[in-house]
Design a protein around this motif. Sequence first.
Motif: not given
Length: 336
Positions: A233-237, A258-261, A281-288
């Motif tokens: 499960v991808a997320m990106a803020g 794919a979940i945008p914030f 699995t939750l996969l995010m950006t390093e900034k998140d």
Amino acid sequence: MIERIWSGQSKLYWLLLPLSWLYGFVSQMLRFSYQQGWKKSWRAPVPVVIVGNLTAGGNGKTPVVIWLVEQLQQRGLRVGVVSRGYGGKAESYPLLLNDATTTAQAGDEPVLIFQRTGAPVAVSPVRSDAVKALLNASPLDLIVTDDGLQHYALQRDFEIVVVDGVRRFGNGHWLPAGPMRERASRLRSVDAVIVNGDGQGQHDEIGMRLQPGFAVNLVSGEKRQPDALENVVAMAGIGHPPRFFATLKQLGISPVKAIPFADHQAYDPAQLGALTSTGQTLLMTEKDAVKCRSFAQENWWYLPVDAQIGEADSASLLQRLVVLANKRVTSAIKSS
């Protein structure tokens, strides 16, 4: 919707044009007032390098800042970083970051830069105050500002603009009808233009790509090949979440969701914990990741990216900055 308007796919931008013209008039008059000396600006005793954008939204600016700081450190320069600290709220400013500083205090990007580079970092709405705080704390050869191209109260010696190679300048209009903070003609007055992704190579633009590394577990620090993660499960803020999701696709990852914030959004454990179910699995950006490391779960991972610039362009750009720093040091010694 805003992406469709700014890209020119929607004609609703016509409704926003009066506000856009007002924004453009005010921003141009503000710059003109500093150029004419009607408004005072402050000059630091060391060179100041701006890394900024002409457009709103994520262009890859922070990875460029990290790359620049690391490269200059490798060349023996003592580099400090200043930022506005978007998304953070400190008890007082300027705020010098340390290992205990949270993203709630300083914002996500300054904390990320501090953790990745180890360079002194200070945040303040008044960037000159942040520069002064850094110089009072330790001797430095050069200051890099994360954003601040339009912050003319701080004089600069070198300007770098980062451009999204895919979206470029959208419909070309000022905010809010378009993505522009300043017109594209502003590029003619900057010292370097770095283009992130496709579309580089125009004029004297420097091509740059974001290279993903190993996926890192937020709890254990374990590293894996990104495509080894299952049921992602991808997320990106970030400023432009589709860029992160496109990177995953290029790595052969097809997220379940794919979940945008929103950029700089604050997270809480319940909010992110509800994004995955058993076996996912939750996969995010390093900034998140810098915002939720303290309450991370064992199935949370992040994907770091590094800016990559061609050897010739990299050497030329960095040499100009090394010469600039050395020239200012030499001038200071002669005048003392």
